[in-house]
Every structure is written in C-alpha cells, then in structure tokens.
Design a protein around this motif. Sequence first.
Motif, PDB file in Angstrom:
ATOM      1  N   ALA A 155       0.826  -1.208   0.000  1.00 40.84           N
ATOM      2  CA  ALA A 155       0.000   0.000   0.000  1.00 40.84           C
ATOM      3  C   ALA A 155       0.857   1.253   0.000  1.00 40.84           C
ATOM      4  CB  ALA A 155      -0.913   0.010   1.225  1.00 40.84           C
ATOM      5  N   SER A 156       0.334   2.275  -0.663  1.00 40.80           N
ATOM      6  CA  SER A 156       0.870   3.619  -0.562  1.00 40.80           C
ATOM      7  C   SER A 156      -0.314   4.568  -0.682  1.00 40.80           C
ATOM      8  CB  SER A 156       1.932   3.881  -1.630  1.00 40.80           C
ATOM      9  OG  SER A 156       2.614   5.099  -1.369  1.00 40.80           O
ATOM     10  N   GLY A 157      -0.060   5.857  -0.874  1.00 45.51           N
ATOM     11  CA  GLY A 157      -1.193   6.777  -0.923  1.00 45.51           C
ATOM     12  C   GLY A 157      -0.842   8.103  -1.560  1.00 45.51           C
ATOM     13  N   SER A 158      -1.897   8.838  -1.905  1.00 47.83           N
ATOM     14  CA  SER A 158      -1.778  10.190  -2.445  1.00 47.83           C
ATOM     15  C   SER A 158      -2.775  11.065  -1.705  1.00 47.83           C
ATOM     16  CB  SER A 158      -2.062  10.201  -3.948  1.00 47.83           C
ATOM     17  OG  SER A 158      -2.091  11.523  -4.447  1.00 47.83           O
ATOM     18  N   PHE A 159      -2.300  12.206  -1.182  1.00 45.54           N
ATOM     19  CA  PHE A 159      -3.114  13.057  -0.315  1.00 45.54           C
ATOM     20  C   PHE A 159      -3.031  14.489  -0.834  1.00 45.54           C
ATOM     21  CE2 PHE A 159      -0.893   9.660   2.017  1.00 45.54           C
ATOM     22  CZ  PHE A 159      -1.982   8.822   2.223  1.00 45.54           C
ATOM     23  N   LEU A 160      -3.972  14.846  -1.701  1.00 47.33           N
ATOM     24  CA  LEU A 160      -3.902  16.110  -2.419  1.00 47.33           C
ATOM     25  C   LEU A 160      -4.821  17.184  -1.860  1.00 47.33           C
ATOM     26  CD1 LEU A 160      -3.606  14.977  -6.154  1.00 47.33           C
ATOM     27  CD2 LEU A 160      -1.811  15.367  -4.461  1.00 47.33           C
ATOM     28  N   GLY A 161      -5.741  16.842  -0.989  1.00 49.23           N
ATOM     29  CA  GLY A 161      -6.597  17.851  -0.389  1.00 49.23           C
ATOM     30  C   GLY A 161      -5.821  18.716   0.581  1.00 49.23           C
ATOM     31  N   GLY A 162      -6.309  19.937   0.819  1.00 48.21           N
ATOM     32  CA  GLY A 162      -5.618  20.869   1.692  1.00 48.21           C
ATOM     33  C   GLY A 162      -5.883  20.658   3.166  1.00 48.21           C
ATOM     34  N   ALA A 163      -6.860  19.806   3.515  1.00 45.01           N
ATOM     35  CA  ALA A 163      -7.214  19.626   4.928  1.00 45.01           C
ATOM     36  C   ALA A 163      -7.483  18.157   5.231  1.00 45.01           C
ATOM     37  CB  ALA A 163      -8.441  20.472   5.266  1.00 45.01           C
ATOM     38  N   ILE A 197     -12.632  10.627  -0.101  1.00 42.15           N
ATOM     39  CA  ILE A 197     -11.584   9.716   0.362  1.00 42.15           C
ATOM     40  C   ILE A 197     -11.888   8.305  -0.127  1.00 42.15           C
ATOM     41  CG2 ILE A 197     -10.969  11.065   2.394  1.00 42.15           C
ATOM     42  CD1 ILE A 197     -12.736   9.271   4.083  1.00 42.15           C
ATOM     43  N   GLY A 198     -10.857   7.495  -0.265  1.00 45.28           N
ATOM     44  CA  GLY A 198     -11.138   6.136  -0.696  1.00 45.28           C
ATOM     45  C   GLY A 198      -9.919   5.299  -0.985  1.00 45.28           C
ATOM     46  N   VAL A 199     -10.190   4.206  -1.685  1.00 46.27           N
ATOM     47  CA  VAL A 199      -9.193   3.171  -1.952  1.00 46.27           C
ATOM     48  C   VAL A 199      -9.271   2.781  -3.422  1.00 46.27           C
ATOM     49  CG1 VAL A 199      -8.495   0.809  -1.418  1.00 46.27           C
ATOM     50  CG2 VAL A 199      -9.386   2.281   0.393  1.00 46.27           C
ATOM     51  N   ILE A 200      -8.119   2.633  -4.052  1.00 47.87           N
ATOM     52  CA  ILE A 200      -8.031   2.049  -5.381  1.00 47.87           C
ATOM     53  C   ILE A 200      -7.216   0.763  -5.234  1.00 47.87           C
ATOM     54  CG2 ILE A 200      -5.997   3.445  -5.987  1.00 47.87           C
ATOM     55  CD1 ILE A 200      -8.764   2.401  -8.453  1.00 47.87           C
ATOM     56  N   ALA A 201      -7.738  -0.328  -5.754  1.00 48.18           N
ATOM     57  CA  ALA A 201      -7.123  -1.640  -5.498  1.00 48.18           C
ATOM     58  C   ALA A 201      -6.985  -2.438  -6.786  1.00 48.18           C
ATOM     59  CB  ALA A 201      -7.969  -2.429  -4.491  1.00 48.18           C
ATOM     60  N   PHE A 218      -0.268   4.455  -8.593  1.00 52.74           N
ATOM     61  CA  PHE A 218      -1.644   3.959  -8.737  1.00 52.74           C
ATOM     62  C   PHE A 218      -2.616   4.906  -8.025  1.00 52.74           C
ATOM     63  CE2 PHE A 218      -4.493   0.104  -7.599  1.00 52.74           C
ATOM     64  CZ  PHE A 218      -5.111   0.109  -8.836  1.00 52.74           C
ATOM     65  N   ALA A 219      -2.275   5.315  -6.802  1.00 51.47           N
ATOM     66  CA  ALA A 219      -3.125   6.238  -6.049  1.00 51.47           C
ATOM     67  C   ALA A 219      -3.188   7.613  -6.707  1.00 51.47           C
ATOM     68  CB  ALA A 219      -2.622   6.357  -4.615  1.00 51.47           C
ATOM     69  N   ASP A 242      -8.950  15.425   0.245  1.00 51.42           N
ATOM     70  CA  ASP A 242      -8.940  14.344  -0.743  1.00 51.42           C
ATOM     71  C   ASP A 242      -7.745  13.407  -0.535  1.00 51.42           C
ATOM     72  OD1 ASP A 242     -11.185  15.518  -1.793  1.00 51.42           O
ATOM     73  OD2 ASP A 242     -10.102  16.569  -3.378  1.00 51.42           O
ATOM     74  N   ALA A 243      -8.063  12.133  -0.304  1.00 58.63           N
ATOM     75  CA  ALA A 243      -7.031  11.140   0.016  1.00 58.63           C
ATOM     76  C   ALA A 243      -7.391   9.812  -0.633  1.00 58.63           C
ATOM     77  CB  ALA A 243      -6.924  10.953   1.530  1.00 58.63           C
ATOM     78  N   VAL A 244      -6.410   9.172  -1.249  1.00 51.94           N
ATOM     79  CA  VAL A 244      -6.604   7.857  -1.863  1.00 51.94           C
ATOM     80  C   VAL A 244      -5.471   6.929  -1.437  1.00 51.94           C
ATOM     81  CG1 VAL A 244      -6.866   6.547  -3.990  1.00 51.94           C
ATOM     82  CG2 VAL A 244      -7.717   8.886  -3.888  1.00 51.94           C
ATOM     83  N   PHE A 245      -5.846   5.738  -0.988  1.00 53.22           N
ATOM     84  CA  PHE A 245      -4.884   4.683  -0.691  1.00 53.22           C
ATOM     85  C   PHE A 245      -4.813   3.737  -1.890  1.00 53.22           C
ATOM     86  CE2 PHE A 245      -6.726   5.903   3.441  1.00 53.22           C
ATOM     87  CZ  PHE A 245      -5.583   6.325   4.095  1.00 53.22           C
TER      88      PHE A 245
END
Length: 346
Positions: free
Chosen positions: A41-49, A239-243, A256-257, A278-281
């Motif tokens: 797993a990794s992630g991308s967190f592009l939202g400001g809060a 927010i969510g998950v891409i798998a 991927f995220a 906005d966050a995606v794992f």
Amino acid sequence: MISQSLNNLVTDVPGIRVGNVQNLDQRTGVTALLFDRPAIASGSFLGGAPALRENALLEPEMLVGGIDAIVLSGGSTYGLDATAGVQAWLREQAADLPTPDNQVRVPIVVQASLFDLVNGGNKDWGRYSPYAELGYQAAQGARKGQFALGTTGAGTGATTTLLRGGLGSASTITPSGHTVAALMVVNAVGTATVGNGPHFWSAPFERDNEFGGLGFPSRLAENDLALRMKPNYVAGTTIGVIATDAILTKAEAKRFAILAQDGIARGVFPAHLPQDGDAVFGISTGHAPAPASVEIWTEILHAATQVTARAIARGVYEASPLPGEPFLPTWKERFGDVKQGNVDHD
C-alpha cells in the motif's frame, strides 16, 4: 477492451473484505477494508485539509511493507479513533497476524476521515467519540462479495454542495486480465453533478447505466462551470481506496493512487480545494502476476482513473434519505423521474 467484473465492487479484487456500520441518529459511520494477507500500500493526499492516521508509513522509503486494513470514517479527526477499534478486532484474531518472534502482534491499520460534523446529526456523544466501537463493529462485520452503497458506512453523513453524498464502488477488468476497483466516499466541498442538473461529471466513464444512464449534457452552459461549494467554507473531502490484484511495489502503489486522484478530479468539480481532504490509498493484494510490460501497467493506471470517477458517481446516485430533517436531498429525490437520454438543463 476493458470489461466489467463480477459485482462492480472493490471486493471483486481477491483478498478484500468490506464492513460498514453507521449511527443514523448521529449521521455518521465507518467503513473497514480488511485484507486476507498484508497488502502492499501507498497513498496520495492532495486535499488541503486531510484527516489521516499512519499515512507516513505508506511512503515507498518507509519500512512497513504491507498493511492489514484501511479505515474510512466520518467524524473529522474524532473519527480517527475508529482505527483503534479495527486494530483491536484484528489483534483478537492473533493467529492470523504472525510476526517474526511470534509474540508481539501489531496490526497495521491506516485511515482517512471526512468532515460530517455539521450535517444535522446529533454529535453530543459525551466524553469520548463513538468511533472506536464503530470501527470494531465494521471490522467484525467485514465480508467478501456484495455490500450496500450510498448512505452506509463512512458515507452515512456525507454531503456535497447540492446533494447528499455517499459511499460508492466500481470495478473493471483490464484487457490484460487484471482487476482494478475503487471504493470512494463522497463528501466533497464541490459537486459530483453538472451545474444544477442531474448529469454526473463522471458520465463519460459510466458502464451499464450504473448511475442513471443520463449521459453528459449536449452542451455546457456558462452557469454549469460556475464555482459551487459548501456554504461558509465548510470542510469536505473525497476519500477512498483504489485496489488491484496485480503485484505492485510500494512505489507503483503510490503512482496507482495518484492516477485515482485524477479520477477524483474527473468526478468532482472542483476538487483538491484547501478545505478538501482528498485522500486515496493505493492497494495491491498480489493475487495476480505483476504487470509484464509498460503497456500492461499503463492499462492498470488508465483503469484506476475511470473506476474512481465511476465510484464517485455511484456514491451520490445510491444515496438514500435519513430520518429527521432532510438537510440535503438525494439525487433520486431530485432527479429520479428524469428519463434516460441527453437532458439539457439550466
């Protein structure tokens, strides 16, 4: 050609179980994704809060190789207590969590929460928030196969600018045979629909009328592109998950995220605002071979953007009313009688 997979849900990816639990009076809830074996797993967190827990360990250079669960919840930073409940349930399943010394068992759980504290629900929960117990119940109820969408789990209290939000999911099979799926909770500061009408920004990616089959407007009016956001700069997020079942490295899971974040930008307008979290794992369960070529890897990334956008629209489309004051209408309450086809609107 990309094809549809079994249930059009994130559980179509082998090795994933999903549990949802909610409190309708408080208008909040928790969604837990559990893995049969530790997932890369990794992630991308592009939202400001963002409201996150343990996200730093997901960076490719960090020690932890795999995680046991992902938690999505309402409650803003109060909701981060849900991880404690999921971790407690996993710790009770000690035989399923071996460690090198077979003594200390530390389930690795990451989390993202959304802001649903001003949605009309009763948030007077006393000294401690309810989220640890909700997290435990969500983990305990996690199952493979079918699960409900819309006003359930972390999507229970979700809203957008004009409509109720919700929990959505979608999946696909790439031309090379890999399954790619998303689970998203839509509580965006912006909108998932075009202007004041029924069309979804995700419409170009829709499969089998999964969110109404209305298509995209034949034209976009100037008003359709106007800024719409929650009043008083209220925070929100998607927010969510891409798998995928493909074997990925942590660095690939991060990419991927990132491609799934493109799906948020396709499904929500505007996205990634200062008030958004906005966050995606990105998850690899490793039940299928690694991409054998750049072309196959690119297919997986291409699918990530599309299934994320579809999951966002499904979350809003499947939302249902809550007891008490309506706060915001659901898509089906406002537009459920709109016929299929290309419908222009003001």
